[in-house]
Design an enzyme around this catalytic site. Sequence first.
Site, short mmCIF file in Angstrom:
data_model
loop_
_atom_site.label_atom_id
_atom_site.label_comp_id
_atom_site.label_asym_id
_atom_site.label_seq_id
_atom_site.Cartn_x
_atom_site.Cartn_y
_atom_site.Cartn_z
N LYS A 29 0.90 -1.15 -0.31
CA LYS A 29 0.26 0.10 -0.14
C LYS A 29 0.99 1.17 0.11
CE LYS A 29 -3.85 2.13 2.70
NZ LYS A 29 -4.67 1.92 4.09
N SER A 33 -9.51 2.04 3.08
CA SER A 33 -8.72 2.78 2.29
C SER A 33 -7.85 1.87 1.53
CB SER A 33 -8.08 3.62 3.03
OG SER A 33 -7.17 3.10 4.18
N SER A 92 -9.36 -0.49 7.44
CA SER A 92 -8.92 -0.27 6.17
C SER A 92 -8.31 -1.39 5.49
CB SER A 92 -7.96 0.78 5.78
OG SER A 92 -8.87 1.99 5.76
N1 GLN Z 1 -12.68 4.26 6.73
C1 GLN Z 1 -12.05 4.57 8.05
C2 GLN Z 1 -11.73 5.95 8.03
O1 GLN Z 1 -11.77 6.76 6.97
C3 GLN Z 1 -10.92 3.76 8.30
C4 GLN Z 1 -9.39 4.22 7.55
C5 GLN Z 1 -8.44 3.34 7.94
O2 GLN Z 1 -8.58 2.34 8.39
N2 GLN Z 1 -7.36 3.75 7.28
O3 GLN Z 1 -11.16 6.76 8.76
#
Ligand code: GLN
Length: 484
Positions: free
Chosen positions: A87, A162, A186
């Site tokens: 990532k 994400s 994410s």
């Molecule tokens: N969707 C969550 C957020 O936007 C989690 C994001 C993540 O785990 N990086 O904060």
Amino acid sequence: MGYSLPVWVQIPPPAHTLVWRDLYECRAALARGEITLIHVVDELYQNIEKKEPVVHAFLALAEREKLILGAKGKESTVFLGLPIAIKDNICTTEFPTTCGSRLLAHYRSPFAATAVVRLLAAGAQVQGKTNLDEFAMGSSTEHSAFGPTRNPWDWERVPGGSSGGSAAAVAAGEALAALGSDTGGSVRQPAALCGVVGLRPTYGLVSRYGLVAFASSLDTIGPITRSVRDAALILSVIAGPDPRDSTSLSSPAQNYLEGLRPNLSGLRLGLPREYVPVELGPVALALIRGWCDRAAELGAEVLEISLPLTEYALPAYYLIASAEAAANLARYDGVRYTLRAPAQTAMEMIAQSRTLGFGPEVKRRIALGTFALSAGYYDQYYGKAQRVRTLIAREFQAAFEKVDLIIGPTSPTPAFRIGEKVDPLSMYLSDLFTIPAALAGLPAISIPAGTVENLPFGLQLIGPRLSEKTLLSAAWAFEEALRA
Ligand code: GLN
């Protein structure tokens, strides 16, 4: 919009199957001399050629030839030169680390993350960098400055986020395995939406060194893979103490592949009432009931439990994560690392660089976090959220006196359509079931476990701190049973 599909790439998405060759099997076949690395790389790159123009999982990709040459001398290592995708908020020295942000479009890290260093030392190669919501803020990978990633099962849908690029790459057969990061879900949510496996380790088990900080008290690095044993294998390599991360735990890395059992005998699984609201709809609810029946057949005792604080997890998370993000992202001042806007004064330069560099979701979080931390409101918002966080951790602790693992869905819905969730709150709601474990620092895994509306639907297991062995073993038993 630029979202419509060019006709020349109308290729069917993968068949709805949970079975295909995983990294573990490739490694075994390579070791036995049945295949060569060229076969594996060719297969990945054929899929890339066919699907990547639409899927857009990668922001940077290693040349096929480079991977083949790079495998030389790795014959006696764990990964035998096999490529793993990373990532793009995890630092590598080979490629830029952009965090999906225009601000860091040209940033190249002088060092690699500990997790990456450990993979390389075990004979893996970095296949490339995968797309993400800017600075990992989002649940759909639509908030990348470099364009969205599409779900390989249905190109009109999001891959989740994400870590959407990592999950889509694995699901499309473009990567064998990938690293993602999980702050509030994410790794697990995109894994669920793409029909692959995603593991969030206990907070501190895998070093955060070299993971670009979003919310430091929540951030974790975890594997996204085709199978549970691949997740176990990768975790065995990347886990363990690191003097470079003061929050890393002292617990030594273990071999998480050892002791995977094909059944759930003796395990008590708790199904929280709050994780199966009627809003999930009849199909998902029937699927979850089916999982529980299966668990009982595999020897588990399934108990209904209650986690009444679940409804407070989301607001607490968005206050804490945004507050930490506002502080962490203050370093992007146009002076170091990043895009620098032309200006007359230093203040103007900083403001302009940030204005031009950050996308709207990141700005929203910085504004929310700064407000939550501001003098007059600190206790009312941030302080209160911290207290809720403690209570949620205690609620889990109490639950784990009655059950060994918690079972439920990873995400309330399968993959939604690109552009469908326009208001931020509806997007935030897709993290409803992943956020509580994140707040409590607990390990959790998502595995593909059936379909809803012909799209993959994920089963989530949550365990107590450092219960990865039990968690992976149970996930493996489910995987085997659901595959049969
Ligand atoms: N969707 C969550 C957020 O936007 C989690 C994001 C993540 O785990 N990086 O904060």
